[in-house]
Design a protein around this motif. Sequence first.
Motif, PDB file in Angstrom:
ATOM      1  N   GLY A   1       0.778  -1.230   0.000  1.00 41.32           N
ATOM      2  CA  GLY A   1       0.000   0.000   0.000  1.00 41.32           C
ATOM      3  C   GLY A   1       0.806   1.275   0.000  1.00 41.32           C
ATOM      4  N   MET A   2       1.875   1.340   0.765  1.00 42.25           N
ATOM      5  CA  MET A   2       2.648   2.576   0.816  1.00 42.25           C
ATOM      6  C   MET A   2       3.356   2.834  -0.503  1.00 42.25           C
ATOM      7  SD  MET A   2       3.106   5.138   2.785  1.00 42.25           S
ATOM      8  CE  MET A   2       2.925   4.740   4.520  1.00 42.25           C
ATOM      9  N   VAL A   3       3.834   1.766  -1.143  1.00 42.74           N
ATOM     10  CA  VAL A   3       4.444   1.922  -2.472  1.00 42.74           C
ATOM     11  C   VAL A   3       3.396   2.423  -3.456  1.00 42.74           C
ATOM     12  CG1 VAL A   3       5.519   0.700  -4.401  1.00 42.74           C
ATOM     13  CG2 VAL A   3       6.213   0.181  -2.044  1.00 42.74           C
ATOM     14  N   ARG A   4       2.212   1.819  -3.406  1.00 43.06           N
ATOM     15  CA  ARG A   4       1.134   2.244  -4.302  1.00 43.06           C
ATOM     16  C   ARG A   4       0.767   3.702  -4.057  1.00 43.06           C
ATOM     17  NH1 ARG A   4      -3.216   4.399  -2.990  1.00 43.06           N
ATOM     18  NH2 ARG A   4      -3.808   2.779  -1.480  1.00 43.06           N
ATOM     19  N   GLN A   5       0.728   4.131  -2.786  1.00 44.48           N
ATOM     20  CA  GLN A   5       0.421   5.527  -2.471  1.00 44.48           C
ATOM     21  C   GLN A   5       1.472   6.464  -3.057  1.00 44.48           C
ATOM     22  OE1 GLN A   5      -0.627   6.345   1.628  1.00 44.48           O
ATOM     23  NE2 GLN A   5      -0.076   8.506   1.489  1.00 44.48           N
ATOM     24  N   TRP A   6       2.722   6.109  -2.948  1.00 38.49           N
ATOM     25  CA  TRP A   6       3.787   6.945  -3.498  1.00 38.49           C
ATOM     26  C   TRP A   6       3.742   6.959  -5.029  1.00 38.49           C
ATOM     27  CZ3 TRP A   6       8.827   8.791  -1.379  1.00 38.49           C
ATOM     28  CH2 TRP A   6       8.724   9.074  -0.005  1.00 38.49           C
ATOM     29  N   GLN A   7       3.408   5.822  -5.615  1.00 42.33           N
ATOM     30  CA  GLN A   7       3.293   5.798  -7.077  1.00 42.33           C
ATOM     31  C   GLN A   7       2.174   6.709  -7.556  1.00 42.33           C
ATOM     32  OE1 GLN A   7       2.858   1.541  -7.572  1.00 42.33           O
ATOM     33  NE2 GLN A   7       4.978   1.306  -8.253  1.00 42.33           N
ATOM     34  N   ASP A   8       1.073   6.725  -6.825  1.00 44.83           N
ATOM     35  CA  ASP A   8      -0.033   7.617  -7.175  1.00 44.83           C
ATOM     36  C   ASP A   8       0.348   9.074  -6.968  1.00 44.83           C
ATOM     37  OD1 ASP A   8      -1.513   5.387  -7.772  1.00 44.83           O
ATOM     38  OD2 ASP A   8      -2.839   5.512  -6.033  1.00 44.83           O
ATOM     39  N   GLY A   9       1.095   9.341  -5.904  1.00 39.24           N
ATOM     40  CA  GLY A   9       1.394  10.721  -5.557  1.00 39.24           C
ATOM     41  C   GLY A   9       2.572  11.317  -6.289  1.00 39.24           C
ATOM     42  N   PHE A  10       3.560  10.488  -6.631  1.00 38.54           N
ATOM     43  CA  PHE A  10       4.811  11.038  -7.177  1.00 38.54           C
ATOM     44  C   PHE A  10       5.241  10.418  -8.507  1.00 38.54           C
ATOM     45  CE2 PHE A  10       5.079  11.154  -2.462  1.00 38.54           C
ATOM     46  CZ  PHE A  10       5.018  12.531  -2.291  1.00 38.54           C
TER      47      PHE A  10
ATOM     48  N   VAL B   1      -8.786  -8.518   7.313  1.00 32.68           N
ATOM     49  CA  VAL B   1      -9.701  -7.382   7.195  1.00 32.68           C
ATOM     50  C   VAL B   1      -9.564  -6.779   5.791  1.00 32.68           C
ATOM     51  CG1 VAL B   1     -10.443  -5.194   8.185  1.00 32.68           C
ATOM     52  CG2 VAL B   1      -9.354  -6.916   9.647  1.00 32.68           C
ATOM     53  N   ILE B   2     -10.625  -6.877   5.015  1.00 26.09           N
ATOM     54  CA  ILE B   2     -10.600  -6.353   3.646  1.00 26.09           C
ATOM     55  C   ILE B   2     -10.926  -4.862   3.716  1.00 26.09           C
ATOM     56  CG2 ILE B   2     -11.420  -6.652   1.298  1.00 26.09           C
ATOM     57  CD1 ILE B   2     -10.037  -9.113   2.639  1.00 26.09           C
ATOM     58  N   ILE B   3      -9.897  -4.038   3.556  1.00 23.88           N
ATOM     59  CA  ILE B   3     -10.062  -2.592   3.738  1.00 23.88           C
ATOM     60  C   ILE B   3     -10.192  -1.889   2.386  1.00 23.88           C
ATOM     61  CG2 ILE B   3      -8.792  -2.603   5.909  1.00 23.88           C
ATOM     62  CD1 ILE B   3      -6.421  -1.340   4.327  1.00 23.88           C
ATOM     63  N   ASP B   4     -10.545  -0.640   2.458  1.00 22.90           N
ATOM     64  CA  ASP B   4     -10.698   0.194   1.270  1.00 22.90           C
ATOM     65  C   ASP B   4      -9.350   0.303   0.552  1.00 22.90           C
ATOM     66  OD1 ASP B   4     -11.207   2.134  -0.631  1.00 22.90           O
ATOM     67  OD2 ASP B   4     -12.362   3.410   0.732  1.00 22.90           O
ATOM     68  N   PRO B   5      -9.241  -0.217  -0.673  1.00 22.10           N
ATOM     69  CA  PRO B   5      -7.954  -0.187  -1.375  1.00 22.10           C
ATOM     70  C   PRO B   5      -7.515   1.217  -1.784  1.00 22.10           C
ATOM     71  CG  PRO B   5      -9.664  -0.999  -2.843  1.00 22.10           C
ATOM     72  CD  PRO B   5     -10.288  -0.890  -1.486  1.00 22.10           C
ATOM     73  N   ALA B   6      -8.430   2.162  -1.747  1.00 16.31           N
ATOM     74  CA  ALA B   6      -8.089   3.538  -2.126  1.00 16.31           C
ATOM     75  C   ALA B   6      -7.640   4.381  -0.940  1.00 16.31           C
ATOM     76  CB  ALA B   6      -9.288   4.205  -2.813  1.00 16.31           C
ATOM     77  N   GLU B   7      -7.697   3.807   0.259  1.00 22.33           N
ATOM     78  CA  GLU B   7      -7.362   4.586   1.450  1.00 22.33           C
ATOM     79  C   GLU B   7      -5.860   4.853   1.513  1.00 22.33           C
ATOM     80  OE1 GLU B   7      -8.746   6.746   4.727  1.00 22.33           O
ATOM     81  OE2 GLU B   7      -9.833   5.704   3.132  1.00 22.33           O
TER      82      GLU B   7
ATOM     83  N   MET C   1       3.495   0.080 -10.785  1.00 19.22           N
ATOM     84  CA  MET C   1       4.330  -1.037 -11.205  1.00 19.22           C
ATOM     85  C   MET C   1       4.694  -1.915  -9.995  1.00 19.22           C
ATOM     86  SD  MET C   1       5.930  -2.719 -13.458  1.00 19.22           S
ATOM     87  CE  MET C   1       7.207  -3.968 -13.472  1.00 19.22           C
ATOM     88  N   ALA C   2       4.281  -3.177 -10.042  1.00 21.65           N
ATOM     89  CA  ALA C   2       4.666  -4.198  -9.054  1.00 21.65           C
ATOM     90  C   ALA C   2       4.237  -3.859  -7.624  1.00 21.65           C
ATOM     91  CB  ALA C   2       6.175  -4.445  -9.098  1.00 21.65           C
ATOM     92  N   SER C   3       3.184  -3.089  -7.467  1.00 21.85           N
ATOM     93  CA  SER C   3       2.713  -2.745  -6.126  1.00 21.85           C
ATOM     94  C   SER C   3       1.362  -3.359  -5.791  1.00 21.85           C
ATOM     95  CB  SER C   3       2.616  -1.223  -5.974  1.00 21.85           C
ATOM     96  OG  SER C   3       1.701  -0.683  -6.907  1.00 21.85           O
ATOM     97  N   GLU C   4       0.666  -3.890  -6.778  1.00 20.66           N
ATOM     98  CA  GLU C   4      -0.650  -4.488  -6.537  1.00 20.66           C
ATOM     99  C   GLU C   4      -0.582  -5.991  -6.781  1.00 20.66           C
ATOM    100  OE1 GLU C   4      -4.004  -1.351  -7.673  1.00 20.66           O
ATOM    101  OE2 GLU C   4      -2.642  -1.695  -9.340  1.00 20.66           O
TER     102      GLU C   4
END
Length: 598
Positions: free
Chosen positions: A504-513, A567-573, A519-522
């Motif tokens: 998730g943190m990699v995915r957040q950084w990919q979205d933000g920066f 716990v299946i959480i919101d993937p967009a959070e 790539m390879a985060s999901e």
Amino acid sequence: MSERAQKPHADEVESEAESETRTEPEGESHVEPVETGADAVVAALKNAGVETLFGVQGGAIMPVYDALYSETDMNHITMAHEQGAAHAADAYGIVTGDPGVCMATSGPGATNLVTGLADANMDSDPVIALTGQVPTNFVGNDAFQETDTIGVTSPITKHNIFSDSPHDVGDDVGTAWALAKEGRQGPTLVDLPKDTTQNETDAEPGEPTTPDTYNPPEEADAGIVEAAAECLAEADRPVILAGGGVIKGEASDELRAFAMEYEIPVITTMPAIGAFPEEHDLSLEWAGMHGTGYANMAITMTDAMFAIGTRFDDRLTGGVDSFAPDAEVIHCDIDAAEISKNVEADYPLLGDAAAVIEQMDAAMPGAPDVAEWREQCDEWKEQYPMEYDMPEDRPLKPQYIVEQFDEATPDGDTIVTTGVGQHQMWACQYWMFSEPRTWVSSHGLGTMGYGLPSAIGAKIAAPDKEVVCFDGDGSFLMTSQELSVAVRENLDITVVVLNNEAVGMVRQWQDGFYEGRRMASEYPWIPQFDKLAEAYGARGWRLEDYDNVEETIEEAIEYDGPSVVDVIIDPAENVYPMVPSGGDNGLFALNEDHLEEI
């Protein structure tokens, strides 16, 4: 078969009975004489009061394990992987304050400890590693399972020793244990060639002691203390920044007394979470990249900072040039190398955290006038609250899950461990900590997979405390095999996997920066962790909506044994607040749109 072989002679029966009644006097334990280097290793551990060891057996370390065979005062926990042994020992050291012990064989056994030792080194956690090594006459010949363990681990240990004499090995182990605990704590390692541990000796090791040349400072320079106290007393906007050294130095009581006496707001770093009660009016909680908005604002606006036991790492400071730009910095640390390394200290106080706080208290000419400053800090709390939206038509919010577990467990008496990533941030943002040694996580190294093995170490260190591990799906996948250990040892731990099917943190950084290039985060597929838990022999639950959250949490906590809640959480959070890497602490983003504006 003869009659004699089938039935003992009466004289033999009498002799055996007499032997069985010859017990040690009450209150005394039988001490086996040292006959080999391996015996000396075990004797040194006993001298240090070691009760628990974490490890994985193997050829070169086998003599030490053999010496442990009849040892009744120490409990060995066989881990699934040597990395797990290092993390479990690390957590044991965090919770108890005494070095945790991990063991591994030579070659891959030793190298598998490296991640855990590097983690302990970054966070100054007390750990001692005992590694097997090929016999001394094989060293350098590329023997089977040979690795230059001393060379590999020198950069990531406080001290390491190649112990090549059975007569010295016991004292070598004692020295390593003492060095791990005293002064600035950290990991040490003793490399044990097989001939060292197998060969004969009658050398009994002494009590664990540090070398005569090792003299960590106690009290800071009195003149600098006096000047620092005057600076703090005259400040208009003072803050106390408590680092992990407050907890390592057993200085939490002194910190609390000092802050409350002078009514100075307290900010912690992540490793210091629990050093000061977060529900207290003076608490601004923790600062840094994902710290609270009010802590980061206070750091940005303070004019005097009393920093205790912190190394001012980049996740705390953001850009050093913009960190506390108007502050005179009073920096207390037991390690001279940390003072003015990242942030220039106006008042360098080299010494033990508890002793220096008491020095400062004695030297304070009076209390600073902080009424207006505290009102300002309270305004920031109202302006930047740690709130989140929870629409019913969206998947579960991780913040809510953390809060619900916090409510369902004993206040101040529950240990929280985590892996590394978004789940780690949510855990320390939304759990209210009030006591030291209840927050166990990987900070400086940021080691994914730390959560589950550290929960094992924490539970063994504090069997009467509730232990909750918050993990991410990515982090859990790295060390989930340690569930086998939790089941085998019947450890009552609760693992909460905040599952967003991504790193998730990699995915957040990919979205933000990185313009959303994921790539390879999901993960296109991951196992159902509740069913995986059941396969290991643990209990598993799966949470997908709000309907049965409280009931499931209660069941998982009440279950007497290891449990996993998927716990299946919101993937967009995403995790907010957020200070971009190298940014200004006072310019934190509260959401995605705000991040784009910074």
